[in-house]
Design a protein around this motif. Structure first.
Motif, PDB file in Angstrom:
ATOM      1  N   ILE A  39       0.809  -1.029  -0.111  1.00  0.00           N
ATOM      2  CA  ILE A  39       0.060   0.070  -0.031  1.00  0.00           C
ATOM      3  C   ILE A  39       0.858   1.266   0.016  1.00  0.00           C
ATOM      4  CG2 ILE A  39      -1.994  -1.289   0.921  1.00  0.00           C
ATOM      5  CD1 ILE A  39      -0.987   0.525   3.843  1.00  0.00           C
ATOM      6  N   THR A  56      -4.001   1.134  -2.544  1.00  0.00           N
ATOM      7  CA  THR A  56      -3.920  -0.357  -2.198  1.00  0.00           C
ATOM      8  C   THR A  56      -3.704  -1.016  -3.565  1.00  0.00           C
ATOM      9  OG1 THR A  56      -6.444  -1.293  -2.676  1.00  0.00           O
ATOM     10  CG2 THR A  56      -5.614  -0.063  -0.426  1.00  0.00           C
ATOM     11  N   LEU A  78      -7.344  -0.003   7.483  1.00  0.00           N
ATOM     12  CA  LEU A  78      -6.669  -0.455   6.701  1.00  0.00           C
ATOM     13  C   LEU A  78      -6.728  -1.859   6.863  1.00  0.00           C
ATOM     14  CD1 LEU A  78      -3.182   1.283   7.001  1.00  0.00           C
ATOM     15  CD2 LEU A  78      -4.758   1.537   5.128  1.00  0.00           C
ATOM     16  N   ARG A  82      -8.497  -4.057   3.536  1.00  0.00           N
ATOM     17  CA  ARG A  82      -8.029  -4.708   2.750  1.00  0.00           C
ATOM     18  C   ARG A  82      -8.709  -6.136   2.758  1.00  0.00           C
ATOM     19  NH1 ARG A  82      -2.662  -4.688   1.547  1.00  0.00           N
ATOM     20  NH2 ARG A  82      -3.275  -5.980   0.000  1.00  0.00           N
ATOM     21  N   GLU A  85     -11.486  -5.789   0.352  1.00  0.00           N
ATOM     22  CA  GLU A  85     -11.081  -5.946  -1.028  1.00  0.00           C
ATOM     23  C   GLU A  85     -10.520  -7.277  -1.359  1.00  0.00           C
ATOM     24  OE1 GLU A  85      -8.594  -1.652  -1.980  1.00  0.00           O
ATOM     25  OE2 GLU A  85      -7.501  -3.310  -0.935  1.00  0.00           O
TER      26      GLU A  85
END
Length: 123
Positions: A39, A56, A78, A82, A85
């Motif tokens: 990232i 990212t 974060l 993540r 995602e």
């Protein structure tokens, strides 16, 4: 429990913890994603809230101001981003970037590091 073939998203942890999780993922064939790796992040704090400029492996979020106060919320956000995602890319659970933005900018935890004003002084 880390299941075979699963995706595991690991936030910031002591190296000992990371080693245990990495070993278990290898043993069962799980995919390990380190939330803080791959990232680009800049972060500033104002009135207890972090504003992030985040890129990212899945996209650029631009400026995000976290709703929850505290510098530790950067790592928490974060990890959540993540994770979402990873769900999208590995299991087909589609979470649009706008929904992620809405979540981190609108999350509420009443009374948790909440600013209150008494008279002219913040408490």
């Amino acid at each position: 429990m880390i299941k075979p073939g699963a995706a595991v998203v690991l936030g910031a942890n002591p190296t000992e913890v990371e080693a245990v999780v990495e070993r278990r993922c290898q043993e069962v064939g799980a995919t390990l994603v380190h939330a803080m790796s791959s990232i680009t992040l800049t972060s500033t704090m104002a009135e207890g809230r972090a504003t992030l400029d985040l890129v990212t492996p899945h996209g650029a979020f631009g400026s995000l101001t976290l709703a929850l106060r505290g510098e530790h919320q950067v790592s928490n956000a974060l990890t959540a981003i993540r994770l979402l995602e990873t769900l999208d890319s590995q299991s087909g659970w589609r979470v649009p970037p706008d929904a992620i933005r809405t979540g981190v900018e609108g999350a509420a935890w009443p009374a948790r590091l909440e600013m209150r004003r008494r008279g002219m002084t913040a408490v």
